[in-house]
Design a protein around this motif. Structure first.
Motif, PDB file in Angstrom:
ATOM      1  N   LEU A 170       0.807  -1.208   0.000  1.00 15.16           N
ATOM      2  CA  LEU A 170       0.000   0.000   0.000  1.00 15.16           C
ATOM      3  C   LEU A 170       0.846   1.267   0.000  1.00 15.16           C
ATOM      4  O   LEU A 170       0.477   2.260  -0.628  1.00 15.16           O
ATOM      5  CB  LEU A 170      -0.956   0.005   1.198  1.00 15.16           C
ATOM      6  N   ASP A 171       1.975   1.250   0.673  1.00 12.22           N
ATOM      7  CA  ASP A 171       2.865   2.418   0.658  1.00 12.22           C
ATOM      8  C   ASP A 171       3.309   2.767  -0.763  1.00 12.22           C
ATOM      9  O   ASP A 171       3.557   3.933  -1.081  1.00 12.22           O
ATOM     10  CB  ASP A 171       4.093   2.192   1.541  1.00 12.22           C
ATOM     11  N   GLY A 172       3.402   1.771  -1.630  1.00 13.87           N
ATOM     12  CA  GLY A 172       3.772   2.008  -3.014  1.00 13.87           C
ATOM     13  C   GLY A 172       2.769   2.867  -3.754  1.00 13.87           C
ATOM     14  O   GLY A 172       3.137   3.654  -4.630  1.00 13.87           O
ATOM     15  N   VAL A 173       1.491   2.743  -3.376  1.00 14.60           N
ATOM     16  CA  VAL A 173       0.465   3.590  -3.992  1.00 14.60           C
ATOM     17  C   VAL A 173       0.714   5.039  -3.608  1.00 14.60           C
ATOM     18  O   VAL A 173       0.701   5.935  -4.454  1.00 14.60           O
ATOM     19  CB  VAL A 173      -0.952   3.154  -3.553  1.00 14.60           C
ATOM     20  N   TRP A 174       0.944   5.278  -2.324  1.00 13.10           N
ATOM     21  CA  TRP A 174       1.159   6.652  -1.843  1.00 13.10           C
ATOM     22  C   TRP A 174       2.461   7.237  -2.361  1.00 13.10           C
ATOM     23  O   TRP A 174       2.557   8.437  -2.608  1.00 13.10           O
ATOM     24  CB  TRP A 174       1.156   6.692  -0.313  1.00 13.10           C
ATOM     25  N   LEU A 175       3.465   6.426  -2.517  1.00 13.60           N
ATOM     26  CA  LEU A 175       4.776   6.906  -2.962  1.00 13.60           C
ATOM     27  C   LEU A 175       4.916   6.980  -4.481  1.00 13.60           C
ATOM     28  O   LEU A 175       5.929   7.481  -4.981  1.00 13.60           O
ATOM     29  CB  LEU A 175       5.880   6.008  -2.404  1.00 13.60           C
ATOM     30  N   SER A 176       3.921   6.500  -5.205  1.00 14.89           N
ATOM     31  CA  SER A 176       4.038   6.458  -6.669  1.00 14.89           C
ATOM     32  C   SER A 176       4.191   7.855  -7.279  1.00 14.89           C
ATOM     33  O   SER A 176       4.974   8.037  -8.215  1.00 14.89           O
ATOM     34  CB  SER A 176       2.853   5.722  -7.288  1.00 14.89           C
ATOM     35  N   ILE A 177       3.477   8.834  -6.757  1.00  9.71           N
ATOM     36  CA  ILE A 177       3.603  10.188  -7.303  1.00  9.71           C
ATOM     37  C   ILE A 177       4.984  10.763  -6.982  1.00  9.71           C
ATOM     38  O   ILE A 177       5.607  11.405  -7.829  1.00  9.71           O
ATOM     39  CB  ILE A 177       2.485  11.112  -6.778  1.00  9.71           C
ATOM     40  N   ALA A 178       5.476  10.520  -5.773  1.00 13.73           N
ATOM     41  CA  ALA A 178       6.818  10.991  -5.417  1.00 13.73           C
ATOM     42  C   ALA A 178       7.873  10.331  -6.309  1.00 13.73           C
ATOM     43  O   ALA A 178       8.823  10.994  -6.749  1.00 13.73           O
ATOM     44  CB  ALA A 178       7.108  10.709  -3.945  1.00 13.73           C
ATOM     45  N   ALA A 179       7.707   9.055  -6.599  1.00 16.02           N
ATOM     46  CA  ALA A 179       8.650   8.362  -7.482  1.00 16.02           C
ATOM     47  C   ALA A 179       8.575   8.928  -8.898  1.00 16.02           C
ATOM     48  O   ALA A 179       9.609   9.130  -9.548  1.00 16.02           O
ATOM     49  CB  ALA A 179       8.357   6.869  -7.498  1.00 16.02           C
TER      50      ALA A 179
END
Length: 159
Positions: free
Chosen positions: A128-137
């Protein structure tokens, strides 16, 4: 909205100095805009992190688990503010220099390719953290592209 407003507002000034061949002023505008966007991004990220808990409680305070999840997501997403202003400005900068191709490249990669790729890949790797961090990435990847475009075009525009 703040970053877009700044980019749109500064574009005519950049175009003027480019057309008038004021190379020193163009360099100064790029340097000052980079610093300003960096400071604004840091301030926005810090503010978002600071208000994440109170705002989350307003909207999902009825469920503690959902509230904790929302606070975490809000804070992870806030990381993207550190770089998005620079990327938005970079695209606008090249538009102001009459280089629509580079501007479109930065914008297209930032808003479509990198975001889609990160939304598809990061949740597999990070949950789930990957969803939140996708824009930052995506912003991080666009930042690299923006820096490369600035470096590759430095001689052409002499900024």
């Amino acid at each position: 909205a703040i970053f877009i407003g700044y980019a749109i507002g500064s574009a005519p000034v950049i175009s003027f100095h480019y057309g008038a061949e004021h190379k020193g002023e163009l360099r100064s505008l790029l340097r000052k805009s980079t610093v300003l966007n960096g400071l604004a991004g840091a301030a926005m990220a810090a503010l978002a992190i600071a208000v994440s808990a109170p705002l989350s409680k307003i909207f999902v305070g009825y469920d503690q688990e959902l509230c904790a999840l929302t606070v975490r997501g809000f804070r992870l997403y806030a990381i993207s503010y550190l770089l998005c202003g620079f990327n938005i400005f970079g695209s606008s900068f090249f538009t102001a220099l009459n280089n629509g191709l580079v501007s479109a490249l930065i914008s297209f990669l930032r808003t479509l390719i990198f975001q889609c790729a990160s939304v598809l890949i990061l949740p597999i790797l990070l949950g789930l953290d990957g969803v939140w961090l996708s824009i930052a990435a995506a912003e991080g990847a666009a930042f690299v592209v923006t820096l490369a475009c600035l470096a590759l075009n430095r001689r052409t525009y002499r900024y």
